[in-house]
Design a protein around this motif. Structure first.
Motif, PDB file in Angstrom:
ATOM      1  N   ARG A  75     -17.153  12.214 -35.042  1.00  0.00           N
ATOM      2  CA  ARG A  75     -16.240  13.392 -34.501  1.00  0.00           C
ATOM      3  C   ARG A  75     -14.666  13.045 -34.515  1.00  0.00           C
ATOM      4  O   ARG A  75     -13.959  14.146 -34.904  1.00  0.00           O
ATOM      5  CB  ARG A  75     -16.893  13.873 -33.180  1.00  0.00           C
ATOM      6  CG  ARG A  75     -17.933  14.578 -33.030  1.00  0.00           C
ATOM      7  CD  ARG A  75     -18.221  15.174 -31.635  1.00  0.00           C
ATOM      8  NE  ARG A  75     -19.520  15.014 -31.468  1.00  0.00           N
ATOM      9  CZ  ARG A  75     -20.441  14.663 -30.288  1.00  0.00           C
ATOM     10  NH1 ARG A  75     -19.787  14.504 -29.275  1.00  0.00           N
ATOM     11  NH2 ARG A  75     -21.660  14.615 -30.488  1.00  0.00           N
TER      12      ARG A  75
ATOM     13  N   GLU B 268     -22.117  17.037 -42.921  1.00  0.00           N
ATOM     14  CA  GLU B 268     -22.477  18.256 -43.228  1.00  0.00           C
ATOM     15  C   GLU B 268     -23.174  18.683 -41.897  1.00  0.00           C
ATOM     16  O   GLU B 268     -23.509  20.161 -42.082  1.00  0.00           O
ATOM     17  CB  GLU B 268     -23.583  18.114 -44.358  1.00  0.00           C
ATOM     18  CG  GLU B 268     -23.130  17.514 -45.462  1.00  0.00           C
ATOM     19  CD  GLU B 268     -24.203  17.290 -46.712  1.00  0.00           C
ATOM     20  OE1 GLU B 268     -25.406  17.172 -46.012  1.00  0.00           O
ATOM     21  OE2 GLU B 268     -23.760  16.937 -47.732  1.00  0.00           O
ATOM     22  N   ALA B 269     -23.280  18.182 -40.985  1.00  0.00           N
ATOM     23  CA  ALA B 269     -23.822  18.872 -39.686  1.00  0.00           C
ATOM     24  C   ALA B 269     -23.114  19.825 -39.034  1.00  0.00           C
ATOM     25  O   ALA B 269     -21.793  19.648 -38.952  1.00  0.00           O
ATOM     26  CB  ALA B 269     -24.264  17.791 -38.542  1.00  0.00           C
ATOM     27  N   ASP B 270     -23.424  20.784 -38.218  1.00  0.00           N
ATOM     28  CA  ASP B 270     -22.752  21.685 -37.505  1.00  0.00           C
ATOM     29  C   ASP B 270     -21.913  20.901 -36.283  1.00  0.00           C
ATOM     30  O   ASP B 270     -20.734  21.218 -35.704  1.00  0.00           O
ATOM     31  CB  ASP B 270     -23.563  22.732 -36.983  1.00  0.00           C
ATOM     32  CG  ASP B 270     -23.939  23.679 -37.935  1.00  0.00           C
ATOM     33  OD1 ASP B 270     -23.467  23.859 -38.967  1.00  0.00           O
ATOM     34  OD2 ASP B 270     -25.032  24.541 -37.659  1.00  0.00           O
ATOM     35  N   ARG B 271     -22.585  19.950 -35.975  1.00  0.00           N
ATOM     36  CA  ARG B 271     -22.146  19.173 -34.714  1.00  0.00           C
ATOM     37  C   ARG B 271     -22.508  17.683 -35.126  1.00  0.00           C
ATOM     38  O   ARG B 271     -23.636  17.112 -35.012  1.00  0.00           O
ATOM     39  CB  ARG B 271     -22.637  19.194 -33.353  1.00  0.00           C
ATOM     40  CG  ARG B 271     -22.005  18.815 -32.197  1.00  0.00           C
ATOM     41  CD  ARG B 271     -22.412  19.253 -30.775  1.00  0.00           C
ATOM     42  NE  ARG B 271     -21.979  18.118 -29.645  1.00  0.00           N
ATOM     43  CZ  ARG B 271     -20.712  18.122 -29.305  1.00  0.00           C
ATOM     44  NH1 ARG B 271     -19.949  18.855 -29.710  1.00  0.00           N
ATOM     45  NH2 ARG B 271     -20.480  17.266 -28.199  1.00  0.00           N
TER      46      ARG B 271
ATOM     47  N   GLN C  11     -12.349  15.678 -36.666  1.00  0.00           N
ATOM     48  CA  GLN C  11     -11.407  16.401 -35.824  1.00  0.00           C
ATOM     49  C   GLN C  11      -9.918  16.168 -36.195  1.00  0.00           C
ATOM     50  O   GLN C  11      -9.177  16.967 -36.277  1.00  0.00           O
ATOM     51  CB  GLN C  11     -11.542  16.164 -34.183  1.00  0.00           C
ATOM     52  CG  GLN C  11     -12.739  16.632 -33.704  1.00  0.00           C
ATOM     53  CD  GLN C  11     -13.251  16.093 -32.289  1.00  0.00           C
ATOM     54  OE1 GLN C  11     -12.282  15.389 -31.849  1.00  0.00           O
ATOM     55  NE2 GLN C  11     -14.251  16.508 -31.606  1.00  0.00           N
TER      56      GLN C  11
END
Length: 218
Positions: A75, A66-69, A79
């Motif tokens: 990742r 749920e995080a922006d990064r 991605q």
């Protein structure tokens, strides 16, 4: 535990079925539901500790997606979540790798702080959670296996499946948790180790998501 289960169910409803995060989320929802039933049946040595560990463990995954990064370990899955050359089983294993390889150690530490205990007090419950995950991994592989072509030793997916072990990952997570607990009075060293762990687990995840089939033109 119901709160984290509700958040996972909401993700399941919101995401397309073939999305890589959705694939892992369905797997993890099953795992968490299983752990909840085991806690309720009294199958854990310390039900309170087991419940706390399970919730903090799940919260780390939910915070990551749920995080922006997201942390580096998550990742690759985020991605590659819609890559046409990645199979569902790879998404599941990449998520398990991130969650066990990185999140589990940190969940142990946060649980110890919350319950004011040392990791040794959680070891029996940690092992019980790990046993449940290992038992479910075989079923996950069977459910998401793409077909008999995996019997071919040259198949790239066969190679990837044989190069990663949940049992080794959970052993590494326990060792990492013990080391982080030892480093708790040296925050700079603890942060350095955590960042290194995050990056290393992320590298493994990227390898697990190596495309293993050609994309079919639309």
């Amino acid at each position: 535990m119901e709160a984290v289960l509700a958040r996972m169910r909401a993700l399941d409803e919101r995401l397309p079925a073939q999305d890589g995060v959705a694939v892992f989320n369905r797997v993890y929802l099953t795992v968490t539901q299983t752990l909840q039933r085991q806690v309720e049946r009294g199958e854990f040595p310390g039900p309170r500790a087991a419940r706390a560990l399970t919730v903090r463990f799940a919260e780390r995954y939910l915070a990551a997606v749920e995080a922006d990064r997201a942390p580096a370990c998550w990742r690759p899955l985020i991605q590659y979540r819609r890559h046409p050359g990645v199979r569902p089983l790879q998404y599941a294993l990449a998520g398990i790798n991130a969650h066990i390889g990185h999140d589990l150690a940190l969940a142990v530490i946060s649980t110890c702080r919350a319950l004011d205990c040392e990791p040794g007090a959680l070891e029996a419950d940690f092992d019980r959670v790990g046993d449940t995950l290992v038992a479910l991994e075989e079923r996950i592989r069977e459910d998401l296996m793409p077909g008999p072509d995996l019997l071919e030793i040259a198949d790239p997916l066969t190679h990837l499946l044989g190069s990663w072990s949940l049992d080794r990952a959970r052993s590494g997570a326990w060792a990492a948790a013990r080391l982080l607990w030892t480093l708790r009075r040296s925050p700079e060293l603890a942060q350095e180790f955590t960042e290194s762990l995050d990056a290393g687990v992320g590298l493994v995840g990227r390898c697990l998501l190596t495309p293993t089939r050609l994309a079919v033109p639309a």
